[in-house]
Write a protein that holds these residues in place. Structure first.
Motif, PDB file in Angstrom:
ATOM      1  N   PHE A 130       0.195  16.092  -0.143  1.00 57.54           N
ATOM      2  CA  PHE A 130       2.151  16.048   0.078  1.00 57.54           C
ATOM      3  C   PHE A 130       2.463  15.780  -1.805  1.00 57.54           C
ATOM      4  O   PHE A 130       3.295  16.382  -2.020  1.00 57.54           O
ATOM      5  CB  PHE A 130       2.219  14.563   0.764  1.00 57.54           C
ATOM      6  CG  PHE A 130       4.387  14.700   0.413  1.00 57.54           C
ATOM      7  CD1 PHE A 130       4.958  15.426   1.095  1.00 57.54           C
ATOM      8  CD2 PHE A 130       4.501  13.903  -0.309  1.00 57.54           C
ATOM      9  CE1 PHE A 130       6.127  15.464   0.441  1.00 57.54           C
ATOM     10  CE2 PHE A 130       5.573  13.855  -1.387  1.00 57.54           C
ATOM     11  CZ  PHE A 130       7.091  14.531  -0.584  1.00 57.54           C
ATOM     12  N   PHE A 131       1.627  14.797  -2.054  1.00 60.65           N
ATOM     13  CA  PHE A 131       1.955  14.601  -3.656  1.00 60.65           C
ATOM     14  C   PHE A 131       1.313  15.594  -4.534  1.00 60.65           C
ATOM     15  O   PHE A 131       2.221  16.304  -5.703  1.00 60.65           O
ATOM     16  CB  PHE A 131       0.848  13.631  -4.356  1.00 60.65           C
ATOM     17  CG  PHE A 131       1.280  13.233  -5.600  1.00 60.65           C
ATOM     18  CD1 PHE A 131       2.035  13.305  -6.679  1.00 60.65           C
ATOM     19  CD2 PHE A 131       0.474  11.968  -6.349  1.00 60.65           C
ATOM     20  CE1 PHE A 131       2.309  13.164  -7.885  1.00 60.65           C
ATOM     21  CE2 PHE A 131       0.653  11.776  -7.478  1.00 60.65           C
ATOM     22  CZ  PHE A 131       1.486  12.138  -8.647  1.00 60.65           C
TER      23      PHE A 131
ATOM     24  N   PRO B 106       0.629  -1.257   0.097  1.00 61.23           N
ATOM     25  CA  PRO B 106      -0.525  -0.106  -0.183  1.00 61.23           C
ATOM     26  C   PRO B 106       0.544   0.750  -0.202  1.00 61.23           C
ATOM     27  O   PRO B 106       0.748   2.123   0.112  1.00 61.23           O
ATOM     28  CB  PRO B 106      -0.911  -0.339   1.308  1.00 61.23           C
ATOM     29  CG  PRO B 106      -0.832  -1.552   1.643  1.00 61.23           C
ATOM     30  CD  PRO B 106       0.397  -2.612   1.252  1.00 61.23           C
ATOM     31  N   ASP B 107       1.883   1.348   0.456  1.00 57.84           N
ATOM     32  CA  ASP B 107       2.732   2.513   0.188  1.00 57.84           C
ATOM     33  C   ASP B 107       3.365   3.254  -0.694  1.00 57.84           C
ATOM     34  O   ASP B 107       4.476   3.385  -1.037  1.00 57.84           O
ATOM     35  CB  ASP B 107       3.749   2.062   1.772  1.00 57.84           C
ATOM     36  CG  ASP B 107       4.911   3.489   1.655  1.00 57.84           C
ATOM     37  OD1 ASP B 107       3.573   4.792   1.775  1.00 57.84           O
ATOM     38  OD2 ASP B 107       6.281   3.407   1.790  1.00 57.84           O
ATOM     39  N   TRP B 108       3.232   1.239  -1.750  1.00 54.10           N
ATOM     40  CA  TRP B 108       4.627   1.089  -3.049  1.00 54.10           C
ATOM     41  C   TRP B 108       5.028   3.350  -4.008  1.00 54.10           C
ATOM     42  O   TRP B 108       5.205   3.652  -3.934  1.00 54.10           O
ATOM     43  CB  TRP B 108       4.065   0.290  -4.004  1.00 54.10           C
ATOM     44  CG  TRP B 108       4.547   0.890  -5.136  1.00 54.10           C
ATOM     45  CD1 TRP B 108       3.269   0.642  -6.200  1.00 54.10           C
ATOM     46  CD2 TRP B 108       6.219   0.656  -5.298  1.00 54.10           C
ATOM     47  NE1 TRP B 108       4.327   0.320  -7.328  1.00 54.10           N
ATOM     48  CE2 TRP B 108       6.038   1.112  -7.033  1.00 54.10           C
ATOM     49  CE3 TRP B 108       6.727   0.665  -5.161  1.00 54.10           C
ATOM     50  CZ2 TRP B 108       6.566   1.581  -7.948  1.00 54.10           C
ATOM     51  CZ3 TRP B 108       8.508   0.635  -5.890  1.00 54.10           C
ATOM     52  CH2 TRP B 108       8.241   1.013  -7.114  1.00 54.10           C
ATOM     53  N   LEU B 109       3.167   3.139  -3.947  1.00 53.70           N
ATOM     54  CA  LEU B 109       3.314   4.527  -5.220  1.00 53.70           C
ATOM     55  C   LEU B 109       3.511   5.651  -4.147  1.00 53.70           C
ATOM     56  O   LEU B 109       3.912   6.734  -5.130  1.00 53.70           O
ATOM     57  CB  LEU B 109       1.821   4.766  -5.322  1.00 53.70           C
ATOM     58  CG  LEU B 109       1.184   3.589  -6.579  1.00 53.70           C
ATOM     59  CD1 LEU B 109       0.000   3.859  -7.033  1.00 53.70           C
ATOM     60  CD2 LEU B 109       2.224   3.560  -7.427  1.00 53.70           C
ATOM     61  N   PRO B 110       2.999   6.188  -2.805  1.00 55.25           N
ATOM     62  CA  PRO B 110       3.927   7.920  -2.240  1.00 55.25           C
ATOM     63  C   PRO B 110       4.895   6.746  -1.799  1.00 55.25           C
ATOM     64  O   PRO B 110       6.262   8.204  -2.009  1.00 55.25           O
ATOM     65  CB  PRO B 110       3.173   7.101  -0.782  1.00 55.25           C
ATOM     66  CG  PRO B 110       1.976   6.388  -0.973  1.00 55.25           C
ATOM     67  CD  PRO B 110       1.626   5.472  -2.285  1.00 55.25           C
ATOM     68  N   SER B 111       5.885   6.059  -1.712  1.00 56.54           N
ATOM     69  CA  SER B 111       7.395   6.018  -1.456  1.00 56.54           C
ATOM     70  C   SER B 111       7.667   6.222  -2.609  1.00 56.54           C
ATOM     71  O   SER B 111       8.791   7.148  -2.820  1.00 56.54           O
ATOM     72  CB  SER B 111       8.011   4.345  -1.006  1.00 56.54           C
ATOM     73  OG  SER B 111       7.190   3.739  -2.241  1.00 56.54           O
ATOM     74  N   VAL B 112       7.439   6.418  -3.720  1.00 54.43           N
ATOM     75  CA  VAL B 112       7.840   6.645  -5.136  1.00 54.43           C
ATOM     76  C   VAL B 112       7.929   8.045  -5.049  1.00 54.43           C
ATOM     77  O   VAL B 112       8.873   8.940  -5.636  1.00 54.43           O
ATOM     78  CB  VAL B 112       7.238   6.015  -6.300  1.00 54.43           C
ATOM     79  CG1 VAL B 112       7.792   6.725  -7.789  1.00 54.43           C
ATOM     80  CG2 VAL B 112       7.382   4.316  -6.559  1.00 54.43           C
ATOM     81  N   VAL B 113       6.438   9.151  -4.715  1.00 53.21           N
ATOM     82  CA  VAL B 113       6.503   9.922  -5.099  1.00 53.21           C
ATOM     83  C   VAL B 113       7.251  10.963  -3.933  1.00 53.21           C
ATOM     84  O   VAL B 113       8.273  12.053  -4.059  1.00 53.21           O
ATOM     85  CB  VAL B 113       5.539  10.550  -4.705  1.00 53.21           C
ATOM     86  CG1 VAL B 113       4.829  12.136  -4.563  1.00 53.21           C
ATOM     87  CG2 VAL B 113       3.927  10.362  -5.897  1.00 53.21           C
ATOM     88  N   ARG B 114       7.766  10.616  -2.950  1.00 53.24           N
ATOM     89  CA  ARG B 114       8.476  10.689  -1.634  1.00 53.24           C
ATOM     90  C   ARG B 114       9.813  11.214  -2.347  1.00 53.24           C
ATOM     91  O   ARG B 114      10.687  11.810  -1.989  1.00 53.24           O
ATOM     92  CB  ARG B 114       8.028   9.898  -0.274  1.00 53.24           C
ATOM     93  CG  ARG B 114       7.019  10.392  -0.226  1.00 53.24           C
ATOM     94  CD  ARG B 114       7.051   9.679   1.827  1.00 53.24           C
ATOM     95  NE  ARG B 114       7.038   8.317   1.803  1.00 53.24           N
ATOM     96  CZ  ARG B 114       6.303   7.746   1.884  1.00 53.24           C
ATOM     97  NH1 ARG B 114       4.669   8.132   1.755  1.00 53.24           N
ATOM     98  NH2 ARG B 114       6.755   5.722   1.999  1.00 53.24           N
ATOM     99  N   ARG B 115      10.436   8.937  -2.650  1.00 52.17           N
ATOM    100  CA  ARG B 115      12.281   9.169  -3.484  1.00 52.17           C
ATOM    101  C   ARG B 115      11.835  10.630  -4.442  1.00 52.17           C
ATOM    102  O   ARG B 115      13.222  10.456  -4.194  1.00 52.17           O
ATOM    103  CB  ARG B 115      12.395   7.654  -3.537  1.00 52.17           C
ATOM    104  CG  ARG B 115      13.443   7.761  -4.372  1.00 52.17           C
ATOM    105  CD  ARG B 115      14.020   7.726  -3.635  1.00 52.17           C
ATOM    106  NE  ARG B 115      14.395   6.786  -2.848  1.00 52.17           N
ATOM    107  CZ  ARG B 115      15.053   5.313  -2.512  1.00 52.17           C
ATOM    108  NH1 ARG B 115      15.718   4.937  -3.991  1.00 52.17           N
ATOM    109  NH2 ARG B 115      14.857   4.604  -2.418  1.00 52.17           N
ATOM    110  N   ALA B 116      11.098  10.725  -5.452  1.00 48.25           N
ATOM    111  CA  ALA B 116      11.412  11.257  -6.334  1.00 48.25           C
ATOM    112  C   ALA B 116      11.327  12.770  -5.999  1.00 48.25           C
ATOM    113  O   ALA B 116      12.076  13.595  -6.455  1.00 48.25           O
ATOM    114  CB  ALA B 116      10.127  11.781  -7.013  1.00 48.25           C
TER     115      ALA B 116
END
Length: 174
Positions: A103-104, A57-67
């Motif tokens: 956040f996104f 479930p944290d996959w997509l938000p983790s990509v945004v945070r990393r970017a």
């Protein structure tokens, strides 16, 4: 809103983004690696499967945070080429029917890019870090275009051609 001299290479899976970014790097241009691919490679190395990674479930938000983290470390005044950028995640959120977190949205409002290069899809090849099917790749390509357009970016269409010619084409558009 400040537009930095940062250029984004984007497109669906199998558009030749990383190959073109690597060519730009060989020519001495500074580049920023694709955040999702970095996360996938790290998690695969830690023993997770691609299925486990992309269903977290944290996959997509983790990509945004990393970017966001990566992009904020890039000097604002220096020319850079990004292998994907924050708005790319709009396509994946839409495909997953997931709402955009505050956040996104704030990250997309804060960070702007000089120009977006949308690379046409090349022949599809799968690998351990690419879970999409050719049909999903085509859909994501369409959704990526729509995502950048929704953020008021104009895109330069980059046709399929040999990597050196593709790179020359991009550089001629700066």
């Amino acid at each position: 809103m400040n537009t930095s001299p940062h250029y984004v290479l984007t497109g669906g899976p199998c558009a030749g983004k990383t190959t073109t970014i690597d060519e730009l790097s060989k020519r001495g241009y500074p580049i920023l690696a694709e955040p999702a691919r970095l996360i996938i490679d790290e998690k695969l190395a830690a023993g997770e499967t691609i299925g486990q990674i992309v269903t977290d479930p944290d996959w997509l938000p983790s990509v945004v945070r990393r970017a966001y983290s990566q992009e904020n470390k890039v000097p604002k005044s220096e020319l850079f080429f990004f292998d994907r950028a924050i708005p790319d995640s709009l396509a994946y959120y839409k495909l997953a029917d997931r709402p955009i977190e505050k956040f996104f949205q704030n990250a997309m409002n804060e960070i702007r890019y000089r120009k977006i290069f949308l690379l046409d899809l090349v022949d599809f090849t799968n690998d351990t870090g690419r879970p999409e099917t050719p049909e999903q790749a085509a859909m994501l390509h369409k959704l990526i275009r729509e995502g950048y357009e929704s953020q008021n970016y104009e895109m330069v269409e980059v046709p399929v051609m040999p990597v050196k010619e593709r790179t020359d084409f991009i550089l001629a558009q700066l």
